[in-house]
Design a protein around this motif. Structure first.
Motif, mmCIF file in Angstrom:
data_model
loop_
_atom_site.group_PDB
_atom_site.id
_atom_site.type_symbol
_atom_site.label_atom_id
_atom_site.label_comp_id
_atom_site.label_asym_id
_atom_site.label_seq_id
_atom_site.Cartn_x
_atom_site.Cartn_y
_atom_site.Cartn_z
ATOM 1 N N ARG A 135 56.931 -30.902 92.822
ATOM 2 C CA ARG A 135 57.507 -32.236 92.701
ATOM 3 C C ARG A 135 56.873 -33.268 93.615
ATOM 4 O O ARG A 135 56.907 -34.463 93.334
ATOM 5 N N TRP A 136 56.375 -32.830 94.757
ATOM 6 C CA TRP A 136 55.791 -33.772 95.721
ATOM 7 C C TRP A 136 54.417 -33.283 96.159
ATOM 8 O O TRP A 136 54.180 -32.071 96.171
ATOM 9 N N PRO A 137 53.542 -34.193 96.538
ATOM 10 C CA PRO A 137 52.222 -33.770 97.034
ATOM 11 C C PRO A 137 52.350 -33.296 98.478
ATOM 12 O O PRO A 137 52.183 -34.073 99.413
ATOM 13 N N ALA A 148 57.531 -36.362 102.336
ATOM 14 C CA ALA A 148 57.982 -35.365 103.311
ATOM 15 C C ALA A 148 59.501 -35.390 103.457
ATOM 16 O O ALA A 148 60.157 -34.341 103.478
ATOM 17 N N LEU A 149 60.076 -36.596 103.519
ATOM 18 C CA LEU A 149 61.520 -36.713 103.702
ATOM 19 C C LEU A 149 62.279 -36.249 102.453
ATOM 20 O O LEU A 149 63.273 -35.533 102.545
ATOM 21 N N ASP A 150 61.807 -36.672 101.279
ATOM 22 C CA ASP A 150 62.490 -36.286 100.040
ATOM 23 C C ASP A 150 62.403 -34.777 99.825
ATOM 24 O O ASP A 150 63.393 -34.143 99.431
ATOM 25 N N ALA A 151 61.226 -34.205 100.064
ATOM 26 C CA ALA A 151 61.061 -32.769 99.856
ATOM 27 C C ALA A 151 61.935 -31.975 100.826
ATOM 28 O O ALA A 151 62.473 -30.926 100.470
ATOM 29 N N THR A 152 62.099 -32.480 102.047
ATOM 30 C CA THR A 152 62.962 -31.808 103.019
ATOM 31 C C THR A 152 64.404 -31.747 102.520
ATOM 32 O O THR A 152 65.049 -30.691 102.559
ATOM 33 N N ALA A 153 64.895 -32.865 102.014
ATOM 34 C CA ALA A 153 66.265 -32.901 101.482
ATOM 35 C C ALA A 153 66.399 -31.974 100.270
ATOM 36 O O ALA A 153 67.395 -31.248 100.132
ATOM 37 N N PHE A 154 65.387 -31.986 99.423
ATOM 38 C CA PHE A 154 65.370 -31.114 98.243
ATOM 39 C C PHE A 154 65.437 -29.638 98.655
ATOM 40 O O PHE A 154 66.226 -28.859 98.109
ATOM 41 N N ARG A 179 44.893 -28.876 110.486
ATOM 42 C CA ARG A 179 44.761 -29.876 109.429
ATOM 43 C C ARG A 179 44.891 -31.282 109.993
ATOM 44 O O ARG A 179 45.661 -31.528 110.913
ATOM 45 N N THR A 180 44.152 -32.216 109.403
ATOM 46 C CA THR A 180 44.294 -33.615 109.833
ATOM 47 C C THR A 180 44.593 -34.491 108.616
ATOM 48 O O THR A 180 44.383 -35.693 108.650
ATOM 49 N N ASP A 181 45.095 -33.868 107.534
ATOM 50 C CA ASP A 181 45.437 -34.659 106.353
ATOM 51 C C ASP A 181 46.945 -34.828 106.213
ATOM 52 O O ASP A 181 47.422 -35.333 105.199
ATOM 53 N N ILE A 182 47.683 -34.401 107.237
ATOM 54 C CA ILE A 182 49.149 -34.516 107.195
ATOM 55 C C ILE A 182 49.570 -35.791 107.927
ATOM 56 O O ILE A 182 49.189 -36.002 109.077
ATOM 57 N N GLY A 183 50.317 -36.652 107.263
ATOM 58 C CA GLY A 183 50.772 -37.891 107.882
ATOM 59 C C GLY A 183 52.184 -37.798 108.417
ATOM 60 O O GLY A 183 52.577 -38.553 109.299
ATOM 61 N N GLY A 184 52.964 -36.854 107.876
ATOM 62 C CA GLY A 184 54.340 -36.737 108.334
ATOM 63 C C GLY A 184 54.942 -35.392 107.983
ATOM 64 O O GLY A 184 54.590 -34.787 106.974
ATOM 65 N N ALA A 241 58.759 -29.885 105.431
ATOM 66 C CA ALA A 241 57.811 -30.284 104.396
ATOM 67 C C ALA A 241 56.820 -31.260 105.004
ATOM 68 O O ALA A 241 57.209 -32.236 105.652
ATOM 69 N N ALA A 242 55.543 -30.988 104.809
ATOM 70 C CA ALA A 242 54.471 -31.817 105.366
ATOM 71 C C ALA A 242 53.705 -32.480 104.239
ATOM 72 O O ALA A 242 53.357 -31.834 103.252
ATOM 73 N N SER A 243 53.473 -33.778 104.389
ATOM 74 C CA SER A 243 52.762 -34.517 103.346
ATOM 75 C C SER A 243 51.911 -35.606 103.988
ATOM 76 O O SER A 243 52.083 -35.942 105.162
ATOM 77 N N ALA A 244 50.988 -36.160 103.203
ATOM 78 C CA ALA A 244 50.242 -37.312 103.696
ATOM 79 C C ALA A 244 51.183 -38.500 103.887
ATOM 80 O O ALA A 244 50.938 -39.362 104.730
ATOM 81 N N HIS A 245 52.284 -38.540 103.130
ATOM 82 C CA HIS A 245 53.148 -39.722 103.127
ATOM 83 C C HIS A 245 54.587 -39.376 103.524
ATOM 84 O O HIS A 245 55.120 -38.368 103.104
ATOM 85 N N ARG A 246 55.198 -40.276 104.289
ATOM 86 C CA ARG A 246 56.490 -39.930 104.853
ATOM 87 C C ARG A 246 57.575 -39.765 103.797
ATOM 88 O O ARG A 246 58.436 -38.907 103.924
ATOM 89 N N GLN A 247 57.551 -40.587 102.749
ATOM 90 C CA GLN A 247 58.644 -40.516 101.784
ATOM 91 C C GLN A 247 58.647 -39.168 101.075
ATOM 92 O O GLN A 247 59.703 -38.580 100.854
#
Lengths: 87, 157, 157, 87
Positions: C72-74, C106-112, C24-29, C98-104
């Motif tokens: 909850r997160w994309p 990814a970080l929030d979902a990881t904590a969740f 995949r190349t749509d993951i930013g973080g 958790a991998a997302s296009a956006h870092r926030q």
């Protein structure tokens, strides 16, 4: 004084590093920006503020972020660059 | 222990984390964030991303960021690795990690490291698109907003 | 894509993340958290930690947690790996990512993911100390407090 | 009905799994706890509430967390365990 340019400032000015002899009345970053702007059209364009007067270009003196008021001397390393976009 | 590294080479996350923790048995959790080159920007396909930096100042800035994290949270270790040069879509750009006895400190410090890095370390990204055009990436205001969460002075404007 | 795994085997973080992102190349973080067995508890030296779980319910609970994060997160991908059985100090217990296009995100979902896992997945830890004594780990109220950050109903009390 | 015990409940009761024939008047988790408590001193000790009346033991019916009021039938899988401590 050693002056460094990064990213699109480097491209617009056409060089990444230059050494300049500082006029006596250049004592702050703001003075330096004005004076450098008179050196070439490339300098003037790269160092100009935005159309709304907001300062676009960032500056570091001796590798620390600096303000327009930060004082500079002949022995400093001064760098100009756009807002950072790492990470 | 704060470790920072700037370079062209890719990194192996498992090896980096193993080196970070070593034989320690006082670490309860490690938070990490990996930033990756995305394949599109503004709806256009990316050929590559080129990272420029300010050698010397970069290392100073990364050390300062790591030490700031270690002052704010009880960390056993923290790590920042940032790549420079030409990177392809899907390639990792940055790895930050924070190890602590407690998970909340590790997670919070991880978010802090990447937020600060994005606004306080002298890196610049240039996008090269598949059609051959190039563009320097604009700094995002959301990055300055993310900083505000940490009570940080924004970088001089 | 949500992936979960429960088992005795150790995990290789780099390989797990590579499998998660694939081509995949749509993951930013990617945010990750790794929980590790600490060598002491209540000031006493630990010989080992034994993880018991409820087979069947564990997998259901982990899938539910991963899907809750994806609602909850994309997220492009999310991963929970939890080990069971006897683990030594310094060994990893759990990996969430958790991998997302956006870092926030990814970080929030990881904590969740890790917060929910700690209160909603049927695992129990037993500590075996160097002196041979054993004790089941008590649930911590701070774990329930961490849940509240996500607006979650605490597990039925 | 299949009943499972985990962690220190399993140890205190002395078994991890038992199959019981449910009396007709046991229709909820709360009923089941009361009835199981009468089966042995181990059951009674493991399933008792805390001295302040707070419920210590958690329950799942068919692998979902359940309340004392959750209804149970002969065909359910019911599990009792302490608050979870994974992660």
């Amino acid at each position: 004084m050693k002056i460094l340019y990064f990213a699109w400032l480097r491209e617009r000015i056409g060089c990444g590093e230059e050494t300049v002899a500082l006029p006596a009345d250049v004592t702050t970053v703001a003075d330096l920006v004005s004076w450098l702007g008179s050196r070439s059209p490339g300098h003037a364009s790269a160092l100009a503020p935005a159309s709304d007067g907001r300062r676009i270009v960032r500056c570091a003196v001796n590798q620390d972020f600096a303000d327009p008021e930060t004082r500079v001397t002949e022995r400093d390393e001064v760098a100009f660059f756009p807002p950072v976009t790492g990470g | 222990m704060a470790a920072i590294r700037v370079g062209l080479a890719p990194f192996d996350v498992a090896a980096e984390l193993a080196a970070l923790t070593g034989d320690r048995t006082d670490i309860g959790g490690i938070g990490t964030f990996i930033g990756i080159v995305r394949g599109t920007a503004h709806g256009r396909s990316l050929a590559s991303m080129t990272l420029e930096h300010y050698p010397g100042m970069t290392e100073r800035a990364l050390v300062a960021i790591a030490l700031a994290a270690e002052r704010r949270w009880p960390l056993q270790a923290c790590l920042i690795i940032h790549r420079v040069g030409r990177l392809l879509p899907g390639e990792p750009i940055v790895l930050v990690a924070a190890a602590s006895a407690h998970r909340q400190a590790a997670l919070d410090a991880t978010a802090f490291l990447i937020d600060w890095l994005k606004t306080k370390a002298p890196f610049w990204k240039k996008e090269t698109f598949l059609d051959g055009t190039e563009a320097w990436v604009d700094a995002r205001e959301t990055d300055e907003e993310a900083l505000a969460r940490w009570g940080a002075t924004p970088t001089p404007a």
